[in-house]
Design an enzyme around this catalytic site. Structure first.
Site, PDB file in Angstrom:
ATOM      1  N   SER A 186      35.352  38.206  48.593  1.00 50.16           N
ATOM      2  CA  SER A 186      34.207  38.337  47.698  1.00 50.16           C
ATOM      3  C   SER A 186      33.473  39.668  47.820  1.00 50.16           C
ATOM      4  O   SER A 186      32.790  40.075  46.898  1.00 50.16           O
ATOM      5  CB  SER A 186      33.227  37.193  47.935  1.00 50.16           C
ATOM      6  N   HIS A 214      36.773  33.145  43.881  1.00 50.83           N
ATOM      7  CA  HIS A 214      36.667  34.277  42.951  1.00 50.83           C
ATOM      8  C   HIS A 214      37.930  34.467  42.118  1.00 50.83           C
ATOM      9  O   HIS A 214      37.987  35.380  41.294  1.00 50.83           O
ATOM     10  CB  HIS A 214      36.332  35.566  43.710  1.00 50.83           C
ATOM     11  N   LYS A 245      31.418  29.974  39.271  1.00 53.39           N
ATOM     12  CA  LYS A 245      31.509  31.405  38.964  1.00 53.39           C
ATOM     13  C   LYS A 245      32.104  31.568  37.559  1.00 53.39           C
ATOM     14  O   LYS A 245      31.387  31.391  36.576  1.00 53.39           O
ATOM     15  CB  LYS A 245      32.301  32.104  40.073  1.00 53.39           C
TER      16      LYS A 245
HETATM   17  C1  LIG Z   1      34.954  33.328  48.677  1.00 51.57           C
HETATM   18  C2  LIG Z   1      33.929  32.303  48.322  1.00 51.57           C
HETATM   19  N1  LIG Z   1      34.172  31.010  48.624  1.00 51.57           N
HETATM   20  C3  LIG Z   1      33.284  30.053  48.322  1.00 51.57           C
HETATM   21  C4  LIG Z   1      32.086  30.363  47.716  1.00 51.57           C
HETATM   22  C5  LIG Z   1      31.113  29.266  47.421  1.00 51.57           C
HETATM   23  O1  LIG Z   1      31.177  28.879  46.097  1.00 51.57           O
HETATM   24  P1  LIG Z   1      29.912  28.182  45.395  1.00 51.57           P
HETATM   25  O2  LIG Z   1      29.018  29.281  44.934  1.00 51.57           O
HETATM   26  O3  LIG Z   1      30.508  27.372  44.311  1.00 51.57           O
HETATM   27  O4  LIG Z   1      29.256  27.362  46.438  1.00 51.57           O
HETATM   28  C6  LIG Z   1      31.794  31.661  47.389  1.00 51.57           C
HETATM   29  C7  LIG Z   1      30.494  31.983  46.715  1.00 51.57           C
HETATM   30  O5  LIG Z   1      29.781  32.870  47.080  1.00 51.57           O
HETATM   31  C8  LIG Z   1      32.726  32.671  47.700  1.00 51.57           C
HETATM   32  O6  LIG Z   1      32.476  33.947  47.415  1.00 51.57           O
END
Ligand SMILES: Cc1ncc(COP(=O)(O)O)c(C=O)c1O
Length: 397
Positions: A186, A214, A245
């Protein structure tokens, strides 16, 4: 009678905040005062928004809006319970069915967020007797899941498959092990080395897990994720995706075998102990799957915009790291400088959030940009011009 003056036991938190202020790292939350769009109003200023994860612009897509409104009318606003008691509504089951079909897996369980999907899954499928082999830049929700599981955690340097192999060689063959990576990282926007990790998982008998937060809606056919992008179907045991997202709504899911999903229904703590989605959220997410299937041109546009913007930043001489996705970091190194860059961009009408330690390494602070399918060329050209002007002014380029 003696009066006791109570000292604030949380005083140390204020001290820590003061340190952040001295370092220029204290952040006020920016307030989005309009819809979450490519061009919006933040803190009273009209800005080109390069900070959201709204890759396809689905937060305001008419089909999602309509389905959510219909669901409010038909089913009300809340689910009223956790999934395992009375909070499984027909629309939750429909969403899980649609996602399983979309991902080509036997089954799917939906969680309240991608965070709880990762943390709830890792913590429930492992025990203190097990071992996790985890990329050093995996998401915080994976790290928390690993800690909650009490399994031994062995971290390999970012994307270093040889180092992961050495860790695996040191473990007894009969040891239960989970090999885990983000599909798209991310902060840097690079991809996990899925094919090589799947080979490794098979050689050492590991459970293979990918967090495709992502990549959901961005990579693979119709946005099916990195497992589809790399042709790894059937080789990844646990696929996590997010609905928060590119899908424009909220939630996370785990796709895998029927047994995996049934087990999570019985053991995943966020599933058992936290109320399920409002029906409108589930309805909007179902509409998002329809959009991915029926409007794939949105994904094409996202990629065209990403290529244009990335090339523009690079042409201006910015360090954009190793990104392979629509996430493009502008790496400046020093945390205070990253925040200054972000602030100056904002004053000039570009919203791109500064990110510093502990989210990234101390010497890798950056402004992170994410373009969407709904940015116009004018939006992006405007943002590039501002980046050039402000980057020059701060001596970054
Ligand atoms: C790599 C990754 N996994 C999981 C998440 C968590 O997702 P959510 O925003 O749906 O809780 C994020 C969000 O920032 C992320 O970047």
């Amino acid at each position: 009678m003696t009066t006791i003056t109570r000292r604030d036991p949380l005083r140390y938190l204020g001290d820590e905040l003061d340190t952040l202020k001295t370092q220029g790292l204290y952040r006020h939350l920016r307030i989005v005062e309009d819809e979450q769009r490519a061009h919006t109003t933040v803190d009273g200023r009209s800005v080109v928004n390069l900070s959201s994860n709204n890759y396809l612009g689905l937060t305001t897509h008419p089909r999602l809006r309509e389905r959510a409104l219909e669901a409010v009318q038909q089913f009300g606003v809340g689910s009223g319970s956790v999934r395992s008691i009375a909070g499984t509504m027909a629309i939750h089951m429909e969403l899980e069915r649609r996602l399983a079909e979309f991902k080509h897996t036997e089954a799917v369980v939906v969680f309240q967020s991608g965070f709880t999907a990762n943390a709830g899954t890792v913590s429930s499928i492992l025990t203190r007797e097990d071992v996790v082999i985890s990329d050093s830049l995996n998401h915080a929700s994976i790290i928390d899941g690993c800690r909650l599981s009490r399994a031994a955690i062995k971290v390999f340097p970012h994307k270093d498959v040889d180092a992961a192999r050495i860790l695996l060689q040191e473990l007894p063959a009969a040891q239960r092990k989970l090999l885990i990576t983000d599909g798209v990282f991310s902060m840097d926007g690079d991809l996990g080395p899925l094919p090589a990790l799947c080979d490794l998982a098979e050689e050492f008998g590991c459970i293979m897990m990918v967090d495709d937060a992502h990549a959901s809606g961005v990579f693979g056919r119709n946005g099916r994720g990195t497992v589809d992008h790399f042709g790894m179907h059937g080789r990844v045991d646990v696929q996590v995706g997010t609905l928060s997202k590119a899908m424009g709504g909220l939630g996370g899911y785990v796709a895998g075998s029927r047994d995996l999903i049934d087990f999570l229904y019985h053991r995943a703590r966020p599933f058992l102990f936290s109320t399920s989605h409002p029906p409108a959220v589930a309805a909007a997410c179902i509409a998002a799957i329809d959009v991915l299937l029926e409007e794939p041109e949105l994904i094409d546009r996202l990629w065209e915009n990403s290529r244009f913007f990335k090339a523009g930043l690079e042409a201006h001489g910015f360090d954009t790291g190793i990104s392979e996705s629509p996430i493009t970091p502008v790496i400046v190194g020093d945390g205070t400088l990253a925040m200054q860059l972000s602030d100056r961009l904002f004053q000039e009408g570009v919203f791109a959030q500064g990110i510093a330690f502990p989210t990234v390494a101390r010497d890798k602070a950056r402004v992170r940009t994410i373009v969407t399918a709904t940015h116009t060329r004018d939006d992006l050209q405007f943002a590039l011009d501002v980046f050039k002007r402000v980057g020059g002014e701060l001596g970054i380029i």
